[in-house]
Design an enzyme around this catalytic site. Structure first.
Site, PDB file in Angstrom:
ATOM      1  N   GLY A 165       0.970 139.209  12.080  1.00 45.71           N
ATOM      2  CA  GLY A 165      -0.477 139.281  12.038  1.00 45.71           C
ATOM      3  C   GLY A 165      -1.170 138.147  12.749  1.00 45.71           C
ATOM      4  O   GLY A 165      -2.404 138.059  12.731  1.00 45.71           O
ATOM      5  N   ASP A 166      -0.406 137.245  13.368  1.00 46.17           N
ATOM      6  CA  ASP A 166      -0.974 136.145  14.155  1.00 46.17           C
ATOM      7  C   ASP A 166       0.078 135.783  15.204  1.00 46.17           C
ATOM      8  O   ASP A 166       0.802 136.658  15.656  1.00 46.17           O
ATOM      9  CB  ASP A 166      -1.345 134.965  13.249  1.00 46.17           C
ATOM     10  CG  ASP A 166      -2.491 134.130  13.806  1.00 46.17           C
ATOM     11  OD1 ASP A 166      -2.305 133.526  14.878  1.00 46.17           O
ATOM     12  OD2 ASP A 166      -3.565 134.057  13.174  1.00 46.17           O
ATOM     13  N   ASP A 167       0.182 134.512  15.578  1.00 46.97           N
ATOM     14  CA  ASP A 167       1.170 134.143  16.588  1.00 46.97           C
ATOM     15  C   ASP A 167       2.587 134.473  16.124  1.00 46.97           C
ATOM     16  O   ASP A 167       2.951 134.198  14.973  1.00 46.97           O
ATOM     17  CB  ASP A 167       1.082 132.650  16.893  1.00 46.97           C
ATOM     18  CG  ASP A 167      -0.190 132.279  17.645  1.00 46.97           C
ATOM     19  OD1 ASP A 167      -0.714 133.141  18.371  1.00 46.97           O
ATOM     20  OD2 ASP A 167      -0.652 131.143  17.500  1.00 46.97           O
TER      21      ASP A 167
END
Length: 530
Positions: free
Chosen positions: A339-341
């Site tokens: 959901g991010d990096d």
């Protein structure tokens, strides 16, 4: 003649560590890997992967290797495996037994000769002592809270022992590992974190988004934060075929809702796995799922092997792996859906990161797949500096920013000596003016971004709705992004490239699928060649 590396000192260290003695094999696990094609294979044992019946070997990708290249693995002179990858795990070894390992690059035709690495001699340890968590009262029914039972098993584990979770779902709060142990999850085993914030107390001192602070404990914790100190957690493995799952969105909401200022709530969350001042670490084989924050975070650590992992997250700040002011990381054969990096290489944030000044160095990322996420990232917390990063033989789907190097002018610090090669990506971005996470006193000077190579990349799957290569810098002459090579890059038809406030950027053999050159937009820059 072999290609010359831009970082010869690094390769000298590699060659010195690739010798045939058992002592040298141990030393080789502390050495960084290649940042450019070199002549040798330079095989080594990945940190913390030697066990009584198993070892994982990794090696360099030499000049002349391509997707068709095959490598032979020899054990005591006998070929036991052939692989197209630059790693191999040998299983079913005998305990307390001496072996010699060799890797050779297979000849491509009868007229070519093979390339052989210097042998590595090693001895397997004695059989490890195994403890079942069931013997300490743990119940894998998915409803019984097992924190005390699981911690009792960990505390009772003898040096070099193994704490084993059999199949079942073991509900738990925060757990604390110690040195010289393995946590093993069998197939079908789930270590399931609760969604109750009270199960992650007391607060722990750690670092999040570049600041040292107190937060809720993580699901799995190890080590003690000490910005000036040596490792205080050593020789730890987390491995197996099971799953470590966090409290996910429910825990995220429960923690954040306790704070009137949501930003304070975001920063109060623990990680799924958090290791601090750790050395000789292996996390292998398991699935890491549903964190309430970053998934796997290690700070002020060294000699870390992360391989064979499946990492999934779907929350705000749901990073996959975060090496933070750490040395000698080996991340390979891992799949990301985050959901991010997917990976975020960090070293603290202004002003504290500039004061601590512990860089992240020598990160080797190979044979990974990035299905979803914001990026394969360096930064944006990079005030302590980042040096010597290799990303190769990886593939990425539609990540938000692709392969990205990012910071803000307030950060200070540096990012240098980065090589990305032989990858299928969709975008390359160097961002220097991020509009977020800038809440600390500025550094005295902007960051320095320099010495990057992007070689043999396929970006043809990228969308032409935006530039597929973006290079930005700062207006100050000494802080312009500089000394970057793009060579043998494939782009889709109609692709755009933008360069701003940069110098000494070279584009060679950059082509599109229809044979026309990409559209270059160059502003406030000098010595740009395309």
């Amino acid at each position: 003649m072999p290609a010359r590396s831009p970082f010869p000192a690094l390769l000298t260290l590699l060659a010195a560590c690739s010798t045939g003695s058992a002592v040298a094999a141990t030393a080789a696990t502390t050495a960084p890997f290649e940042l450019a094609p070199v002549a040798g294979l330079h095989a080594m044992i990945a940190p913390q992967t030697l066990r009584s019946d198993e070892v994982t070997l990794i090696w360099n990708k030499p000049v002349g290797a391509d997707p068709a290249t095959r490598y032979h693995v020899l054990l005591d002179g006998q070929q036991i495996a052939t692989t197209a990858q630059t790693f191999h795990t040998l299983r079913d070894l005998s305990p307390a037994h001496a072996y010699t390992l060799t890797v050779e690059m297979a000849p491509k035709s009868p007229v070519h000769t093979s390339l052989t690495a210097k042998p590595i001699s090693f001895s397997t340890p004695a059989v490890e002592t195994w403890l079942s968590v069931l013997d300490y009262g743990a119940v894998g029914d998915g409803t019984t809270l097992n924190t005390r039972a699981l911690q009792a098993a960990i505390d009772a584990c003898p040096p070099h022992g193994v704490v084993s979770l059999p199949a079942g779902t073991f509900l738990t709060g925060a757990l604390y590992l110690k040195s010289d142990m393995t946590l093993h999850l069998a197939a079908g085993a789930v270590l399931q974190g609760t969604a109750n914030p009270a199960d992650y107390r007391p607060f722990n001192r750690n670092r999040f988004e570049g600041w040292e602070m107190d937060t809720y404990a993580s699901l799995i914790n190890g080590g003690r934060l000490d910005r000036d100190g040596p490792p205080n957690l050593r020789h730890v493995s987390i491995r197996g075929e099971g799953t470590i799952a966090g409290g996910g969105r429910a825990l995220y909401d429960a923690i954040v809702s306790q704070y009137p200022n949501k930003r304070d709530g975001y920063r109060a969350r623990g990680r799924l796995i958090l290791l601090m001042n750790a050395a000789d670490i292996e996390i292998a084989g398991v699935t890491l799922d549903e964190p309430s924050c970053w998934t796997l975070h290690y700070i002020y650590s060294q000699k870390v092997s992360l391989h064979g992992l499946t990492i999934r997250s779907d929350v705000h700040n749901g990073d996959g792996i975060d090496p933070d002011s750490s040395l000698n990381s080996y991340i390979f054969n891992t799949t990301f859906d985050t959901g991010d990096d997917c990976i975020a290489i960090k070293s603290g944030k202004n002003p504290e990161g500039n004061v601590v000044a512990r860089p992240t160095e020598n990160v080797w990322i190979a044979h990974c797949r990035f299905d979803r996420g914001h990026g394969i990232s360096i930064g944006s917390e990079m005030s302590g500096g980042v040096r010597n990063v290799l990303v190769r033989d990886c593939s990425a789907g539609p990540l938000l920013h692709g392969m990205q190097i990012k910071g803000t002018r307030d950060r200070g610090g540096f990012v240098e000596q980065v090589v990305v090669r032989d990858c299928d990506l969709q975008q390359v971005t160097i961002f220097t003016q991020l509009p977020y996470n800038n809440d600390g006193e500025p550094a005295p000077a902007p960051p320095i971004f320099r010495d990057f190579q992007f070689l043999h990349l396929d970006l043809t799957g990228g969308s032409t709705d935006q530039p597929l290569i973006i290079v930005n810098g700062y207006p100050e002459a000494d802080h312009q992004t500089r000394d970057i090579t793009f060579d043998h890059i494939r782009l889709p038809a109609g692709a755009a490239v933008t360069v701003d406030q940069s110098r000494a950027i070279t584009f060679t053999h950059v082509t599109t699928t229809d044979g026309s050159p990409p559209v270059y937009t160059v502003t406030r820059s000098t010595s740009i060649s395309h």
